[in-house]
Design a protein around this motif. Structure first.
Motif, PDB file in Angstrom:
ATOM      1  N   LYS A 152      39.055 -13.877  14.846  1.00 38.20           N
ATOM      2  CA  LYS A 152      39.202 -14.288  14.003  1.00 38.20           C
ATOM      3  C   LYS A 152      39.339 -14.832  13.233  1.00 38.20           C
ATOM      4  CE  LYS A 152      43.641 -11.996  16.422  1.00 38.20           C
ATOM      5  NZ  LYS A 152      45.036 -11.687  16.388  1.00 38.20           N
ATOM      6  N   GLY A 153      38.719 -16.183  13.639  1.00 39.18           N
ATOM      7  CA  GLY A 153      38.783 -17.271  12.628  1.00 39.18           C
ATOM      8  C   GLY A 153      37.885 -17.813  11.751  1.00 39.18           C
ATOM      9  N   GLY A 154      36.669 -16.620  11.174  1.00 41.45           N
ATOM     10  CA  GLY A 154      35.575 -17.183  10.440  1.00 41.45           C
ATOM     11  C   GLY A 154      35.514 -16.928   8.900  1.00 41.45           C
ATOM     12  N   ALA A 155      36.655 -16.394   8.531  1.00 39.25           N
ATOM     13  CA  ALA A 155      36.803 -16.306   7.358  1.00 39.25           C
ATOM     14  C   ALA A 155      36.509 -17.083   5.748  1.00 39.25           C
ATOM     15  CB  ALA A 155      37.618 -14.881   6.915  1.00 39.25           C
ATOM     16  N   GLU A 166      47.003 -12.057  10.308  1.00 41.74           N
ATOM     17  CA  GLU A 166      46.138 -13.163  11.257  1.00 41.74           C
ATOM     18  C   GLU A 166      44.591 -13.716  11.156  1.00 41.74           C
ATOM     19  OE1 GLU A 166      47.362 -12.959  14.551  1.00 41.74           O
ATOM     20  OE2 GLU A 166      48.986 -12.201  14.227  1.00 41.74           O
ATOM     21  N   ILE A 167      43.781 -12.936  10.013  1.00 39.56           N
ATOM     22  CA  ILE A 167      42.427 -13.815   9.944  1.00 39.56           C
ATOM     23  C   ILE A 167      42.999 -14.967   8.197  1.00 39.56           C
ATOM     24  CG2 ILE A 167      40.697 -12.644   8.468  1.00 39.56           C
ATOM     25  CD1 ILE A 167      40.270 -11.609  10.631  1.00 39.56           C
ATOM     26  N   ILE A 168      44.081 -14.659   8.192  1.00 37.63           N
ATOM     27  CA  ILE A 168      44.523 -16.021   7.124  1.00 37.63           C
ATOM     28  C   ILE A 168      45.311 -17.332   7.648  1.00 37.63           C
ATOM     29  CG2 ILE A 168      46.100 -17.496   5.162  1.00 37.63           C
ATOM     30  CD1 ILE A 168      45.832 -13.887   4.017  1.00 37.63           C
ATOM     31  N   ASP A 169      45.592 -17.144   9.435  1.00 38.37           N
ATOM     32  CA  ASP A 169      46.272 -18.135  10.219  1.00 38.37           C
ATOM     33  C   ASP A 169      45.651 -18.352  10.801  1.00 38.37           C
ATOM     34  OD1 ASP A 169      48.787 -17.279   8.824  1.00 38.37           O
ATOM     35  OD2 ASP A 169      49.705 -16.716  10.754  1.00 38.37           O
ATOM     36  N   ALA A 170      44.250 -17.424  10.597  1.00 40.99           N
ATOM     37  CA  ALA A 170      43.713 -17.840  12.240  1.00 40.99           C
ATOM     38  C   ALA A 170      42.290 -19.247  11.379  1.00 40.99           C
ATOM     39  CB  ALA A 170      42.493 -16.846  12.825  1.00 40.99           C
TER      40      ALA A 170
END
Lengths: 356, 356
Positions: free
Chosen positions: B169-172, B254-258
Motif C-alpha cells: 500500500k505504501g509506495g504511491a 488507505e493508499i494516502i495514509d500508507a
C-alpha cells in the motif's frame, strides 16, 4: 449414524470429528495435491492430513499452519477475563504447532466483537494475545475485526520445522511406548469448579485454596507444550504425536486411526498421571477423577509414541519434559485399559466433542 | 472520537479500521520484529503492516498470509446459497493475496456451524470452497469446526511472491497515475436489489433481466483479481496497490495514509468506470450510482498507482487486465474529485465500515 434420510441429516448428527473427516475426504477427492507447488518450488507437496496442522513443503523445512476458532458462548466460561481469552486463542493454536514438533513464527487473529464490548476489555484481550506471543517467541502479524453478537476469535498460527524433526499422528508402531508430557485432569477439575451449582459450592469450603487455584489456572489460562514438542521432535525417536485437547481417549483413538498399520493401544490406569488435586476435587464434587483425566480434554499436554528401545534415551530431557509412560502400542486394533486390579477393559475413544 | 471517558468507550465508538490500527500499534510497541526470524533464517523480518496481508521473509520470496472472518448475520444475505458462502470466504481472502501481487498456495477454513444446519447445506458449502480453490489454483488444507448459532467462516490464505514483485500500500508518489482493474458499483447495485423492500419491488418490473442478474452475481458470487494482481506485480511499475472491498474512497484514503510522503489523490468523476447497469438500477431505486461506486465496496477490484511515464507500458496487459485510469497522485494530502462540470470537490475517505 442415526437412521435418517440424507435430506434430514444435520451437522450435529455427525459431530465435529466426522465433519472434518468429511471435509478432508471431499477435498482430497477434488484436489490433486501432487504437482501443486510447482509454481513456486521444485518440490511438490502440501500435506492436507489428519494432523493437528497442515504442512507446506519448503525444501529443507516444512511450513506448518493451523487454525482454531473460539466462541465465547462455547469456549469461554463467564469467569474468564478478556486477558485470558486473548491468551487462550494463542495457546490452542500454538499447541497444534507444538504437536508437530515445530517452532512458531507468527499468528493472525481475526475477531468478531460485540458492539458493546468496552474498549478497555478489547485492549486487555490484545494484551493477552501479545503476552502469549512473547511467551511463545512469535509475532502477531495482523487480524480482521467484525461485529458479532458472540465474541469470536479465530487464530491462525504459522510455524516451521526441519523435515527430519516433524512429528505426525500416523507413525505409531507395535511395541512403541505410549507417553504423555504432563499431568492430566487439572483443566477438567477447574471446569468442574467453575460449573458447579450453588448446592455444591458449600462443599468446597474445606478445599485447599492452592488446589483450587491450580485447577482454575489450568482451566482458564492453559499453556502449550511448545518447548517440549520441539525438543521431542529433535530426538528422532518419537514415532507419532498429537496434543490432548479433546481428552486422552479421543486422542489415543486418533493415533490408532492415523496409523497405516492395524495398531491398538493398551494403557495402565495406575500410570495415568492424575495429580492428587484432581482426586481431591473429584471426591468433593462426586466426579470420577479417572474420567476427568481420560475424557474431558483441555489439558494441552502432548500424547506421543516412542520407539521402545530408545525410550530411555529421553532421560536427558527429564529436567525439561515431564514425561510419563502410560502404556504401549500393540496390534489389537482397539484401546484397552488395564485397571488397578490387573483386569483388562476395552474402552472407546469417547472424548469431548463439540456439535454433539 | 466522542467525548466519553475511556472507561465508557465501546469498540463500536472506534469502528473497524481504528480498532485494527490500535491492535497493530500495540503489537508494534511490544514486539521487536527485527531479529525475530533468526531461529529459522539469516534474514530477519516478519512485516506486520497496514497491508492487506502480512509478509514473512523467506529469502528470495515473501510468504504472504491473510485472514478474514465472515458471519452470516453480517455478511451473507438471505439469498446467498451455501455454495456461494463457501466461494465467498475463499474470494475475500484471495483478493487480499492478489492485492500483494502474490500467487496462492493454500487456504484453511475454520467454521462455526449452527447445530441445525443440514448436512446437504454443509456439503454444498464445502463444494463452493473447493470450486474456488480450483479456480484460484490452490488447496484447502484443513479447518476446524465448532458449534455456533451464527454461521461463521474464518479463512486464512497463504500465498507467495518474489520479493521484487510484491505490491504494497505504501509506495504511491506524486504524479503517479491512479487506476482500477474493473468496473465499480455492480456489487452495490446487487445489494440494493437484494435489500429493496416490497414497495420498491414493483419498480423493478421493467428492469432488464440481464442487468439484474449481472448485479446479483457481483453481490452474491464475486471474484478476486488474482491473475491481474500477479501480472501487475511482475511489471515492476506499480508503486502501490490494495483491493477495493471497503469502497473506492476508503481505499484511496488507505493508499494516502500508507505513504511515508505527504501525498493526496485527485480523481475525475467521469473517469470512474460505472457501468450503465449501475446507472439504470440506481435510477430505478432512487440511489446515486456515483455513491454506489465510491462508498459501498464489495467490488473486489484492485486500486493501484503506477509510475506516470510507465503507465503506457501496461498496454500489453490490456487483453487480460481491464485497467481504467481514474486520476493522479499529488502532494495535497487530501482526496479531491473533479466533477463533470470541472469543479474540484474535497471528499472524505468514508467507505463501508463494520462496527459503525
Amino acid at each position: 449414524m442415526p437412521s435418517k434420510s440424507f435430506k434430514d441429516l444435520k451437522v450435529s448428527d455427525l459431530g465435529e470429528k466426522r465433519l472434518i473427516k468429511r471435509l478432508l475426504e471431499r477435498s482430497q477427492k477434488s484436489q490433486p495435491t501432487s504437482l501443486f507447488l510447482e509454481k513456486f518450488l521444485d518440490e511438490n507437496s502440501v500435506k492436507s492430513t489428519k494432523d493437528d496442522a497442515a504442512l507446506i513443503d519448503l525444501g529443507e523445512n516444512y511450513l506448518v499452519a493451523t487454525s482454531d476458532l473460539l466462541m465465547q458462548s462455547a469456549h469461554f466460561p463467564d469467569e474468564m477475563t478478556p486477558f485470558q481469552m486473548g491468551k487462550k486463542v494463542v495457546t490452542v493454536n500454538v499447541s497444534d504447532i507444538a504437536a508437530m514438533g515445530a517452532d512458531t513464527i507468527c499468528i493472525i487473529v481475526s475477531m468478531g466483537l460485540p458492539k458493546d464490548m468496552s474498549l478497555s476489555n478489547f485492549d486487555e484481550m490484545i494484551e493477552g494475545i501479545l503476552e502469549s506471543c512473547k511467551q511463545y517467541d512469535m509475532v502477531l502479524i495482523g487480524g480482521d475485526t467484525n461485529e458479532s453478537a458472540d465474541l469470536t476469535l479465530c487464530g491462525t498460527c504459522i510455524g516451521m520445522v526441519k523435515k527430519e524433526n516433524v512429528l505426525m499422528k500416523g507413525g505409531a508402531r507395535s511395541s512403541d511406548v505410549v507417553a504423555v508430557t504432563g499431568k492430566l485432569g487439572l483443566a477438567a477439575a477447574g471446569f468442574e469448579l467453575l460449573f458447579c451449582d450453588e448446592s455444591e459450592e458449600s462443599k468446597l469450603e474445606g478445599l485447599d485454596h492452592g488446589f483450587m487455584s491450580l485447577a482454575l489456572e489450568h482451566a482458564l489460562q492453559p499453556e502449550a507444550r511448545l518447548k517440549e514438542g520441539i525438543l521431542l521432535g529433535k530426538t528422532g525417536v518419537v514415532t507419532s504425536a498429537t496434543d490432548i485437547t479433546d481428552g486422552l481417549l479421543s486422542e489415543i483413538g486418533e493415533i490408532i486411526d492415523a496409523s497405516p498399520e492395524n495398531i491398538g493401544i493398551t494403557f495402565y490406569e495406575e500410570q495415568v498421571p492424575i495429580p492428587h488435586e484432581v482426586h481431591e476435587i473429584g471426591n468433593i464434587l462426586g466426579k470420577n477423577p479417572l474420567e476427568m483425566a481420560l475424557t474431558y480434554g483441555e489439558d494441552f499436554e502432548l500424547l506421543l509414541t516412542v520407539q521402545k528401545d530408545k525410550f530411555d534415551d529421553l532421560n536427558h530431557l527429564k529436567n525439561v519434559v515431564d514425561l510419563h509412560e502410560i502404556g504401549f502400542v500393540d496390534s489389537s486394533g482397539i484401546i484397552k485399559m488395564i485397571d488397578k486390579d490387573g483386569k483388562t477393559n476395552v474402552v472407546t475413544p469417547k472424548g469431548y466433542e463439540h456439535l454433539k
